[in-house]
Design an enzyme around this catalytic site. Structure first.
Site, PDB file in Angstrom:
ATOM      1  N   HIS A   1       0.827  -1.213   0.000  1.00  0.00           N
ATOM      2  CA  HIS A   1       0.000   0.000   0.000  1.00  0.00           C
ATOM      3  C   HIS A   1       0.859   1.260   0.000  1.00  0.00           C
ATOM      4  CE1 HIS A   1       0.223   0.913   4.421  1.00  0.00           C
ATOM      5  NE2 HIS A   1       0.194  -0.404   4.586  1.00  0.00           N
TER       6      HIS A   1
ATOM      7  N   ASP B   1      -0.102   4.403   0.999  1.00  0.00           N
ATOM      8  CA  ASP B   1      -0.373   5.398   2.031  1.00  0.00           C
ATOM      9  C   ASP B   1       0.271   5.021   3.363  1.00  0.00           C
ATOM     10  OD1 ASP B   1      -2.332   3.234   2.094  1.00  0.00           O
ATOM     11  OD2 ASP B   1      -3.239   4.323   3.752  1.00  0.00           O
TER      12      ASP B   1
ATOM     13  N   HIS C   1       3.431   3.009  13.029  1.00  0.00           N
ATOM     14  CA  HIS C   1       2.496   4.069  13.437  1.00  0.00           C
ATOM     15  C   HIS C   1       3.046   4.875  14.612  1.00  0.00           C
ATOM     16  CE1 HIS C   1      -1.114   1.529  11.713  1.00  0.00           C
ATOM     17  NE2 HIS C   1      -0.105   1.650  10.873  1.00  0.00           N
TER      18      HIS C   1
ATOM     19  N   GLU D   1      -5.106   2.195   2.576  1.00  0.00           N
ATOM     20  CA  GLU D   1      -5.098   0.982   3.401  1.00  0.00           C
ATOM     21  C   GLU D   1      -5.252   1.344   4.860  1.00  0.00           C
ATOM     22  OE1 GLU D   1      -3.414  -2.302   5.865  1.00  0.00           O
ATOM     23  OE2 GLU D   1      -2.813  -0.196   5.742  1.00  0.00           O
ATOM     24  N   GLU D   2      -4.605   2.438   5.283  1.00  0.00           N
ATOM     25  CA  GLU D   2      -4.648   2.845   6.687  1.00  0.00           C
ATOM     26  C   GLU D   2      -5.992   3.443   7.081  1.00  0.00           C
ATOM     27  OE1 GLU D   2      -2.474   1.912   8.614  1.00  0.00           O
ATOM     28  OE2 GLU D   2      -0.503   1.849   7.667  1.00  0.00           O
TER      29      GLU D   2
ATOM     30  N   ASP E   1       2.957  -7.023   4.881  1.00  0.00           N
ATOM     31  CA  ASP E   1       2.419  -5.928   5.694  1.00  0.00           C
ATOM     32  C   ASP E   1       2.099  -6.371   7.115  1.00  0.00           C
ATOM     33  OD1 ASP E   1       1.576  -3.387   6.273  1.00  0.00           O
ATOM     34  OD2 ASP E   1      -0.386  -3.591   5.327  1.00  0.00           O
TER      35      ASP E   1
ATOM     36  N   ASP F   1       6.032   1.341   7.003  1.00  0.00           N
ATOM     37  CA  ASP F   1       4.725   0.726   6.782  1.00  0.00           C
ATOM     38  C   ASP F   1       3.986   1.584   5.758  1.00  0.00           C
ATOM     39  OD1 ASP F   1       2.234  -0.431   6.894  1.00  0.00           O
ATOM     40  OD2 ASP F   1       1.782   0.237   8.937  1.00  0.00           O
TER      41      ASP F   1
END
Length: 377
Positions: free
Chosen positions: A80, A82, A348, A142-143, A166, A110
């Site tokens: 992904h 984003d 994150h 995705e997030e 992921d 990530d």
């Protein structure tokens, strides 16, 4: 496929750092997508973009590119574009053998570690060929509830199965089960009043939210189920006003689809009871964002993943997870997809990092995966 050369490892690190420099929080993926598409086109690949931007709430659609293989089989590799929100500058640096951000915000490993790996796999395959065809899917949002992958039309794929890279855990782990996930938002509406002169005329939305949160299940409910209140926003800047508005965001997820239904129902009841107790109104939205799945451990895609890991010196370890990935959305769409750990750490968070060894190991595993998939019956 031979393992990565020193030159390829160097280019992988350079590509990764350059991608991390491009901020791409969900909803703002265009610059990153354009860079990835340009890189693929320089390799001679055609790159298509779908119309997922609208339904995904993204700046652009998902990207899909293909390379032909020597055999008839084709596999999907997915990452992904984003990230979560970025709160400062991104300057990738190597510290103690790992990539980190010099500044106090996320690095973007990530999932840019996987994006960089897929680009370098494509570069190798475009020059030397591949034993299987490769479809490269780069998703958006995705997030934000896997919205890009959910909007992707899996009927466009020619592959028999696919892989995402992921999961923030050591390379070698194969995720064989992922949860069903609900997101809950509640907007409490009270009545404003002067807190020092007429507090009895007010109805505090913050008090309503507090009652609701206190009554909700929290944390690890059991070994397969979790719940969390992620945010609360309400009131005004002044302390002398009874809060008229307050909003909370919460979630529940479980590997047991029936159990998560019970937990989210308890959370909904807590919201409604909290509003009633504080004599407030509430607008409640509860959405099932994605469904869980469980892989057959004897399936060809799992067997190929474990063979590739062993070929690169890793001991495969099957795990379940409380997290989700684009594999959830693709599986829900009827396409078999396995999630593989990518060696990233502290996703994150400002301390997010990925070791050089893990990044290069993921590259070798992805190359070995092509051979392993070609050899599957």
């Amino acid at each position: 496929m031979r393992r990565a050369s020193e030159a390829e490892k160097g280019r992988l690190g350079q590509t990764f750092a350059e991608l991390c420099h491009i901020p791409s929080p969900f909803g703002h993926e265009r610059a990153h997508a354009d860079r990835v598409a340009a890189e693929l086109r320089r390799m001679g690949l055609e790159v298509g973009e779908d119309d997922a931007a609208g339904p995904a709430g993204a700046e652009c659609g998902n990207l899909l590119a293909r390379l032909n293989g020597r055999g008839e089989r084709s596999i999907l590799l997915c990452a992904h574009l984003d990230t979560v929100e970025v709160s400062g500058e991104i300057e990738p640096v190597i510290v103690d053998g790992g990539w980190e951000n010099e500044h106090d915000t996320i690095l973007g490993a990530d999932n840019k570690a996987a994006v960089a790996v897929l680009l370098e796999v494509a570069r190798r395959a475009s020059i030397e060929g591949s034993p299987v065809g490769i479809e490269l899917l780069f998703t958006v949002a995705e997030e934000n509830g896997l919205r890009g992958a959910k909007a992707f039309d899996v009927s466009k794929l020619r592959s028999q199965w696919g892989y995402v890279f992921d999961h923030a855990s050591p390379v070698g782990e194969v995720i064989v089960a992922s949860p069903t996930y609900y997101r809950l938002s509640a907007d409490f509406h009270g009545r404003a009043a002067h807190a020092g002169i007429r507090p009895e005329d007010g109805r505090s939305a913050i008090v309503a939210a507090a009652h609701a949160i206190a009554a909700m299940p929290h944390g690890r409910i059991d070994d397969r189920t979790t719940a969390n209140v992620g945010s609360i926003h309400g009131g005004v800047a002044s302390t002398n006003v009874v809060a008229e508005r307050c909003r909370i965001m919460a979630e529940a997820r479980s590997l047991d689809s029936e159990r998560v239904e019970t937990v989210i129902a308890e959370m909904v009841d807590a919201v409604q009871d909290g509003a009633a107790r504080a004599e407030c109104d509430v607008d409640l939205d509860c959405e099932r964002l994605f469904d869980g799945y469980r892989q057959k451990v004897s399936s060809p895609p799992v067997a190929a993943a474990e063979a590739a890991l062993r070929a690169c010196g890793y001991t495969p370890r099957r795990i379940t997870t409380g997290g989700a990935s684009d594999a959830n959305a693709l599986e829900a769409g009827g396409f078999t997809c396995v999630n593989l750990a990518n060696g990233t750490e502290h996703n994150h968070e400002p301390g997010e990092r990925v070791s050089v060894a893990a990044l290069e190991g993921m590259f070798d595993v992805a190359l070995a995966l092509l051979d392993a998939c070609a050899e599957q019956a």
